[in-house]
Design a protein around this motif. Structure first.
Motif, short mmCIF file in Angstrom:
data_model
loop_
_atom_site.label_atom_id
_atom_site.label_comp_id
_atom_site.label_asym_id
_atom_site.label_seq_id
_atom_site.Cartn_x
_atom_site.Cartn_y
_atom_site.Cartn_z
N LEU A 78 65.10 34.53 80.72
CA LEU A 78 65.29 33.29 79.96
C LEU A 78 66.55 33.33 79.11
O LEU A 78 67.26 32.32 78.99
CB LEU A 78 64.06 33.04 79.08
N VAL A 79 66.86 34.49 78.53
CA VAL A 79 68.09 34.62 77.75
C VAL A 79 69.31 34.59 78.66
O VAL A 79 70.32 33.93 78.35
CB VAL A 79 68.09 35.92 76.91
N HIS A 80 69.24 35.26 79.78
CA HIS A 80 70.38 35.31 80.69
C HIS A 80 70.69 33.94 81.27
O HIS A 80 71.86 33.63 81.55
CB HIS A 80 70.14 36.33 81.79
N TYR A 81 69.67 33.09 81.43
CA TYR A 81 69.93 31.71 81.87
C TYR A 81 70.81 31.01 80.85
O TYR A 81 71.80 30.35 81.20
CB TYR A 81 68.61 30.96 82.06
N LEU A 82 70.46 31.14 79.57
CA LEU A 82 71.27 30.50 78.53
C LEU A 82 72.67 31.11 78.46
O LEU A 82 73.65 30.40 78.22
CB LEU A 82 70.58 30.59 77.16
N ASN A 83 72.77 32.42 78.63
CA ASN A 83 74.09 33.05 78.66
C ASN A 83 74.97 32.40 79.72
O ASN A 83 76.13 32.03 79.46
CB ASN A 83 73.96 34.55 78.97
N GLU A 84 74.43 32.27 80.92
CA GLU A 84 75.19 31.69 82.03
C GLU A 84 75.55 30.23 81.74
O GLU A 84 76.69 29.81 81.95
CB GLU A 84 74.38 31.77 83.33
N LEU A 85 74.58 29.46 81.28
CA LEU A 85 74.80 28.03 81.04
C LEU A 85 75.85 27.82 79.96
O LEU A 85 76.81 27.05 80.15
CB LEU A 85 73.48 27.37 80.63
N HIS A 86 75.68 28.48 78.82
CA HIS A 86 76.58 28.24 77.68
C HIS A 86 77.98 28.78 77.93
O HIS A 86 78.96 28.18 77.46
CB HIS A 86 76.00 28.88 76.42
N GLN A 87 78.10 29.88 78.63
CA GLN A 87 79.42 30.46 78.85
C GLN A 87 80.14 29.83 80.03
O GLN A 87 81.33 29.54 79.95
CB GLN A 87 79.31 31.97 79.08
N ARG A 88 79.41 29.63 81.13
CA ARG A 88 80.05 29.09 82.33
C ARG A 88 80.53 27.65 82.12
O ARG A 88 81.55 27.23 82.66
CB ARG A 88 79.07 29.15 83.50
N PHE A 89 79.79 26.90 81.32
CA PHE A 89 80.12 25.49 81.12
C PHE A 89 80.44 25.20 79.66
O PHE A 89 79.81 24.36 79.01
CB PHE A 89 78.99 24.62 81.65
N SER A 90 81.40 25.93 79.15
CA SER A 90 81.93 25.65 77.81
C SER A 90 83.30 25.01 77.96
O SER A 90 83.94 25.13 79.01
CB SER A 90 82.03 26.95 76.99
N LYS A 91 83.75 24.32 76.93
CA LYS A 91 85.06 23.68 76.99
C LYS A 91 85.72 23.72 75.62
O LYS A 91 85.05 23.82 74.58
CB LYS A 91 84.93 22.24 77.48
N LEU A 92 87.03 23.66 75.61
CA LEU A 92 87.78 23.81 74.38
C LEU A 92 87.71 22.56 73.50
O LEU A 92 87.70 22.65 72.28
CB LEU A 92 89.25 24.13 74.69
N GLU A 93 87.64 21.41 74.13
CA GLU A 93 87.66 20.15 73.38
C GLU A 93 86.34 19.41 73.53
O GLU A 93 85.87 19.17 74.65
CB GLU A 93 88.81 19.26 73.88
N ALA A 94 85.73 19.07 72.42
CA ALA A 94 84.50 18.29 72.45
C ALA A 94 84.85 16.84 72.79
O ALA A 94 85.70 16.23 72.14
CB ALA A 94 83.79 18.37 71.11
N ASN A 95 84.19 16.29 73.82
CA ASN A 95 84.45 14.91 74.22
C ASN A 95 83.14 14.26 74.65
O ASN A 95 82.07 14.77 74.36
CB ASN A 95 85.51 14.87 75.33
#
Length: 329
Positions: A136-153
């Motif tokens: 369950l933690v590794h799912y969040l690791n993948e989600l939050h890191q793989r789909f992060s972006k520099l600019e909030a839009n």
């Protein structure tokens, strides 16, 4: 508009054939409810050749028809599934989209088989294993890191669903008189809730947390990361129902996650494991994280979105006091 009903298999068969989702000579063998979700109409379709899940969102909450909700929310959920499908470690943990009808707000999903969600842990004598927590933690690791972006839009802002969630997390539970008698859930619960509903400091902190929830952020969130969204299947843990997804603060997904481990009375060592296994946990804002944990605990105890908890009043009193300290300190 086609309306999905469990009691109308012939109409559904015609609709599925018209959209080429089943063959013209296919036979619909059964149509049953799939899971105990609150938001949408979700059915398991079994034909003579295969099975799949069909899901329709309407302009209200399925379990509470008096509550309005964005009718096209299933399209945002489909957008999430499509986006994460490019990351195998995430796509393999979620059902695959087999079809989408934007006109009728209908999505066809892979059938993950007859599985149990993790709501069993609310019985208080059921423990999550170390291995399950790691997944369950590794799912969040993948989600939050793989789909992060520099600019909030405004990408995947999901604003209308967030407004609905805001109401039921940060506002409704803390109203002095919201028309919901908590004693109908458990005798004495209304009395436990009243001091918190009258606490100006608490309400100020909750409002502050709500502004952080409503702000666009840099990380793609599941948005409803709790035991009802985790399935134990023959192929391991699967994650479902990202309809409240948006780009926001990582603390929100983690806060909801951790809150439900407290609500289900998990061993503290299990909860501590999240801090050691979540990547860059030290970067998180502790005031916001603890606040989200506390608010989620409170709204599940004194709000409309009740859980199948088997806690006595004494334990709920303890949880409310704990949540209060998390939020106000």
């Amino acid at each position: 508009m086609f309306i999905l009903h469990a009691s109308e298999p012939d109409n559904l068969a015609h609709y599925l054939k018209k959209n080429d989702w089943i063959s013209k000579d296919a036979t619909l063998l059964s149509l049953t409810k799939a899971g105990e979700g609150n938001m949408n109409c979700v059915l398991r379709v079994t034909t003579n050749t295969d099975s799949f899940i069909i899901k329709q969102s309407r302009g209200y909450v399925e379990k509470y028809p008096e509550i309005k909700a964005p009718e096209n929310r299933v399209l945002t959920e489909a957008e999430f599934y499509t986006k994460i499908s490019t990351a195998p470690n995430l796509g393999d943990r979620m059902p695959k989209i087999l079809g989408l009808d934007p006109t009728n707000n209908i999505m066809i999903l892979e059938d993950l088989g007859h599985a149990n969600d993790f709501n069993l842990i609310y019985k208080l004598d059921q423990s999550i294993s170390n291995d399950d927590i790691t997944v369950l933690v590794h799912y969040l690791n993948e989600l939050h890191q793989r789909f992060s972006k520099l600019e909030a839009n405004d990408e995947l802002a999901n604003l209308e669903m967030r407004k609905l969630n805001y109401e039921h997390i940060f506002h409704y539970p803390f109203l002095k008189d919201n028309g919901f008698d908590l004693d109908t859930i458990q005798e004495g619960l209304q009395g436990l809730a009243t001091p918190y509903k009258n606490d100006a400091i608490l309400k100020e902190k909750v409002e502050w947390l709500g502004t952080h929830y409503m702000a666009n952020g840099h990380y793609l969130l599941h948005g409803d990361y709790y035991p009802g969204s985790w399935l134990q299947t023959a192929d391991g843990i699967k994650i479902i129902d990202p309809e409240f997804c948006y780009y926001g603060l990582r603390e929100f997904d983690l806060g909801v996650f951790i809150a439900h481990l407290h609500l289900s009375n998990q061993n503290p060592s299990i909860i501590d494991k999240i801090a050691t296994e979540y990547n860059n946990y030290h970067e998180l804002n502790p005031a916001i994280l603890n606040g989200f944990i506390g608010v989620e605990i409170m709204r599940r105890l004194i709000g409309l979105a009740q859980l199948p908890l088997q806690s006595d009043l004494k334990y709920k009193q303890k949880l409310l006091a704990f949540a209060y300290q998390l939020i106000t300190n």
